[in-house]
Each structure stands twice: as structure tokens, then as C-alpha cells.
Design an enzyme around this catalytic site. Structure first.
Site, PDB file in Angstrom:
ATOM      1  N   LYS A 106      -0.407  -7.273  12.925  1.00 28.80           N
ATOM      2  CA  LYS A 106      -1.433  -6.389  12.343  1.00 28.80           C
ATOM      3  C   LYS A 106      -2.753  -6.719  13.029  1.00 28.80           C
ATOM      4  O   LYS A 106      -3.221  -7.848  12.986  1.00 28.80           O
ATOM      5  CB  LYS A 106      -1.520  -6.602  10.834  1.00 28.80           C
ATOM      6  CG  LYS A 106      -2.494  -5.655  10.121  1.00 28.80           C
ATOM      7  CD  LYS A 106      -2.418  -5.800   8.609  1.00 28.80           C
ATOM      8  CE  LYS A 106      -3.378  -4.848   7.897  1.00 28.80           C
ATOM      9  NZ  LYS A 106      -3.296  -4.945   6.409  1.00 28.80           N
ATOM     10  N   THR A 143       0.815  -1.218   0.000  1.00 30.20           N
ATOM     11  CA  THR A 143       0.000   0.000   0.000  1.00 30.20           C
ATOM     12  C   THR A 143       0.837   1.252   0.000  1.00 30.20           C
ATOM     13  O   THR A 143       0.474   2.266  -0.599  1.00 30.20           O
ATOM     14  CB  THR A 143      -0.928  -0.005   1.238  1.00 30.20           C
ATOM     15  OG1 THR A 143      -1.876  -1.047   1.071  1.00 30.20           O
ATOM     16  CG2 THR A 143      -1.655   1.304   1.423  1.00 30.20           C
ATOM     17  N   GLU A 152      -2.704 -28.465  27.625  1.00 29.17           N
ATOM     18  CA  GLU A 152      -3.937 -29.029  27.042  1.00 29.17           C
ATOM     19  C   GLU A 152      -3.698 -30.372  26.338  1.00 29.17           C
ATOM     20  O   GLU A 152      -4.611 -30.980  25.816  1.00 29.17           O
ATOM     21  CB  GLU A 152      -4.511 -28.036  26.038  1.00 29.17           C
ATOM     22  CG  GLU A 152      -5.166 -26.834  26.677  1.00 29.17           C
ATOM     23  CD  GLU A 152      -6.391 -27.225  27.515  1.00 29.17           C
ATOM     24  OE1 GLU A 152      -6.646 -26.556  28.537  1.00 29.17           O
ATOM     25  OE2 GLU A 152      -7.064 -28.218  27.154  1.00 29.17           O
ATOM     26  N   THR A 158       1.378  -4.335   4.162  1.00 25.40           N
ATOM     27  CA  THR A 158       1.136  -4.561   5.601  1.00 25.40           C
ATOM     28  C   THR A 158       0.578  -5.954   5.886  1.00 25.40           C
ATOM     29  O   THR A 158       0.663  -6.424   7.010  1.00 25.40           O
ATOM     30  CB  THR A 158       0.145  -3.522   6.129  1.00 25.40           C
ATOM     31  OG1 THR A 158      -1.093  -3.655   5.411  1.00 25.40           O
ATOM     32  CG2 THR A 158       0.700  -2.118   6.004  1.00 25.40           C
ATOM     33  N   ASP A 159       0.006  -6.623   4.877  1.00 24.60           N
ATOM     34  CA  ASP A 159      -0.665  -7.903   5.139  1.00 24.60           C
ATOM     35  C   ASP A 159       0.293  -8.956   5.686  1.00 24.60           C
ATOM     36  O   ASP A 159      -0.083  -9.730   6.551  1.00 24.60           O
ATOM     37  CB  ASP A 159      -1.326  -8.436   3.858  1.00 24.60           C
ATOM     38  CG  ASP A 159      -2.546  -7.608   3.464  1.00 24.60           C
ATOM     39  OD1 ASP A 159      -3.124  -7.875   2.397  1.00 24.60           O
ATOM     40  OD2 ASP A 159      -2.883  -6.693   4.225  1.00 24.60           O
ATOM     41  N   TYR A 177      -8.038   0.304  -3.419  1.00 24.35           N
ATOM     42  CA  TYR A 177      -7.010   0.950  -4.260  1.00 24.35           C
ATOM     43  C   TYR A 177      -6.137  -0.154  -4.856  1.00 24.35           C
ATOM     44  O   TYR A 177      -6.326  -1.346  -4.577  1.00 24.35           O
ATOM     45  CB  TYR A 177      -6.142   1.892  -3.403  1.00 24.35           C
ATOM     46  CG  TYR A 177      -5.628   1.220  -2.152  1.00 24.35           C
ATOM     47  CD1 TYR A 177      -6.317   1.360  -0.936  1.00 24.35           C
ATOM     48  CD2 TYR A 177      -4.514   0.383  -2.172  1.00 24.35           C
ATOM     49  CE1 TYR A 177      -5.882   0.714   0.194  1.00 24.35           C
ATOM     50  CE2 TYR A 177      -4.084  -0.277  -1.054  1.00 24.35           C
ATOM     51  CZ  TYR A 177      -4.772  -0.111   0.135  1.00 24.35           C
ATOM     52  OH  TYR A 177      -4.363  -0.770   1.259  1.00 24.35           O
TER      53      TYR A 177
END
Ligand code: DAS
Length: 361
Positions: free
Chosen positions: A197, A44, A318, A124-125, A58
Site C-alpha cells: 500500500k 473499508t 552495511e 487495505t491497511d 467513515y
């Protein structure tokens, strides 16, 4: 030569020497600017939208590194920068092959005496994943800073330019040496291992929720308040310099009604490791445990992680990891646990040694 003429000649000579010296001092008095390489990969920060109010929908990865640099003339005040377009992709398309190309380029550049730090512009992903991968394979204490943007370069109040400015001044700072790979977003400094993120679109998306950010960038200065306690970069044991590929490691996501279909498919496709991002504290549904045991019997290394995102996945909590011979991810989220397991498998498939790595990095 008459006395008067000699005196004029001497005065003129002194004037020339004085100007020359002051120019030299002026040159010397200019602060030495660190040499920072900007490696652009897309995202981006290099994106463009149809209008100044387009902040979603975009096109990412359209603006080249030279234009990114030209858009921030203030960079020249904080570092001597050079740009290199390594790739131009939206980071949802980032993959192991790109990582190996990028990491090898970073290590070649950082080995050069005329490179003091590196900034990587990135979508950013998957920014947090690339940052952590580099945190484990960069063979230098010099600063490596990843930076992106939540708004495209054409948007009103685009965050890319100030994020890039902050990232470059951070990479140029002596304070950033030896801190591991850093993420500079939204005036904050994060450690690659712990940042993630947290929001699909807001400017404050990158957070280190519980373990905390490392510091801030304010008034063109970095301020550090803590450092990561885990090993990284020059102290890490992983070497990708001669690797052409990385072992296949996949993630299965835990949820109510989960079954073994996805796990079985990954194993059939040749996965060498599986990250089980379980519900809660990495819990295993009884419908899935047999498939995990069967996968491990075929040599697949199983790591119990959690979909929760914060907190420790406790060994033998667990599930009986000692008996099952499983590894736990400690506090790494699933996507980062995948990276560490991938690199661990380039060295060993011994689960005790791999567990050691999850408590070290
Ligand atoms: N698609 C996103 C990416 O390239 C755009 C971004 O947020 O950078 O990661």
C-alpha cells in the site's frame, strides 16, 4: 387407433422430445461457472460513511458479506459464489490469531472438490500482510485472491463493487491457478510477496513499484504478463495446521537519533525475532549494534531489513552478517520480513537455514 390419431400422437411425442432435448442442450450449453467462496473479514470495502461524499472518516467493517454480494449481481455471470463472514474487523486490528483462523479455514475449503477458488475481502491497511502470510501457508494451487477498497461502500464511485467483481472473476479463472496468492485492486493483479500500500487514500494505492505487477483485469478477463519467481503456496515448507500461536517477532524502525530502547523492550517482552528496518541498505547505528548483539546472544534471531521499501538488502554489505550471525531480508519490506521470520521460527532458529528461506520465498 385410427391412422390420423396415431399420426397426431406421434407428432406430439416428437414435439415433446424435441423441447426436452433442446432444454437439455440449453442446460448443457450454459457455461459451467466455477465455485468461488467469498470470505469476508471487514475493512473499508464493508465500510459506510455519513454521506456519499465521505471518503475519509467513515466506519470500516459494518456491511455483511451477503450485502456485499447482493450489491454486485454481475457476480452471478462469472462464478457461482457463496459468502462466509469469517470476521468483521478494520484490518489495523488484524493479528496472528486471526491469521491462523483464516488460513486454516482457507485450507479446509480449498481441499473440497466443490470449491474452485477463494476471494477474501479485507481492509487495505494490512491486506498485503495477510496476502503474504497466506502465500506461505496455503496448501493448494487453487486461486486465492485478496481484495479491498479505498472508498467505503456508500461513497460516490465506490471502488469496492468493481474490485470484488474483478477478484471473483480472477479467482474463477484457470489462468490464476498456481500463481500464488494474488491481490486484485484497481483493475490490477499483484503478487502477494511484492505488492504494498503506497498511498493513504487514493484508488491506485496498491503498487508493486519496481518488481512489477503480474497483470490486469480488463473487460471481465484477467491478463497475465509475468509470474513471481519465488516459491509459494503448495510449494512452501510451512504448515500451520497444528499451530495455536505464532512466535513473537517485532520490528524496530531506523531513523536519525535512533537508540536501543525499543529493541531492548521487545526483547524483554519475549520477542523470538527482531526485524531491524534500518535506514538505507539496512544500516545499523553504532548506538544500536551492541543491543542487537546482546539480543542475539539471548537466542533472538536478527534480520536486517530496510525502511526504504525497494531494493536488495545486501548480505555483508552495511554490516558483517557472517560475523554477527544476522540474516538479511533480501527485497522483503519489514512487515513482510516479519511474517517470513515468524513462520521460519516455527521450523528452526538456525540462521543459515533461515537465510535460505529469505532467498527462496
Ligand atoms: N481501516 C482500514 C482497514 O480496515 C480501512 C480500509 O482501508 O480497508 O484496513
Amino acid at each position: 387407433m385410427t391412422t390420423q390419431l396415431f399420426q397426431r400422437f406421434t407428432l406430439a411425442l416428437c414435439a415433446v422430445l424435441l423441447v426436452g432435448t433442446s432444454a437439455a442442450y440449453a442446460e448443457d450449453s450454459k457455461p459451467h461457472l466455477a465455485n468461488v467462496m467469498i470470505l469476508a473479514t471487514g475493512g473499508t470495502i464493508a465500510g459506510t460513511g455519513a454521506s456519499s461524499t465521505t471518503t475519509v472518516g467513515y466506519t470500516a467493517a459494518t456491511v455483511g458479506v451477503e450485502r456485499l454480494i447482493a450489491a454486485v449481481p454481475e457476480l452471478a455471470k462469472v462464478a457461482s459464489v457463496k459468502g462466509e463472514q469469517v470476521f468483521q474487523i478494520a484490518s489495523e486490528n488484524m493479528n496472528n490469531d486471526y491469521w491462523l483462523v483464516l488460513a486454516k479455514r482457507v485450507n479446509v475449503l480449498l481441499a473440497r472438490a466443490d470449491v474452485d477458488g477463494i476471494v477474501i475481502t479485507h481492509g487495505t491497511d494490512t491486506l498485503e500482510e495477510t496476502a503474504y502470510f497466506l502465500d506461505l501457508v496455503v496448501k493448494s494451487r487453487k486461486p486465492v485472491v485478496l481484495v479491498g477498497a479505498m472508498r467505503p461502500s456508500t461513497a460516490l464511485s465506490a471502488d469496492g463493487p468493481i474490485n470484488l467483481y474483478n477478484a471473483v472473476l480472477l479467482a474463477a479463472s484457470a489462468d490464476a491457478v498456481g500463481k500464488g496468492v494474488l491481490v486484485a485492486m484497481n483493475d490490477q493483479i499483484h503478487a502477494a510477496r511484492d505488492v504494498t500500500k503506497t498511498n493513504t487514500s487514493t484508488l491506485d494505492s496498491f503498487k508493486t513499484t519496481e518488481l512489477g505487477l503480474l497483470g490486469y483485469i480488463q473487460g471481465s478477463k484477467p491478463f497475465f504478463y509475468r509470474t513471481s519467481s519465488r516459491k509459494h503456496t503448495a510449494e512452501a515448507e510451512f504448515d500451520i495446521s497444528n499451530l495455536a500461536t505464532l512466535p513473537q517477532v517485532d520490528i524496530v524502525y531506523g531513523y536519525a537519533n535512533m537508540g536501543p530502547v525499543a529493541l531492548d523492550a521487545f526483547v524483554a517482552a519475549g520477542a523470538k525475532g527482531i526485524i531491524h528496518a534500518g535506514v538505507g541498505d539496512g544500516s545499523l547505528a553504532s548506538r544500536v549494534t551492541p543491543a542487537l548483539i546482546s539480543a542475539h546472544k539471548k537466542g533472538v534471531v536478527i534480520v536486517r531489513a530496510s525502511r526504504v521499501g525497494q531494493g536488495i538488502v545486501a548480505r555483508n554489505g552495511e554490516a558483517n552478517d557472517d560475523e554477527l550471525d544476522f540474516v538479511v531480508s533480501d527485497t522483503l519490506n519489514a512487515q513482510k520480513a516479519r511474517i517470513l521470520l515468524m513462520l521460519a521460527l516455527t521450523k528452526t532458529s538456525n540462521t543459515k537455514d533461515i537465510q535460505r528461506m529469505f532467498y527462496l520465498y
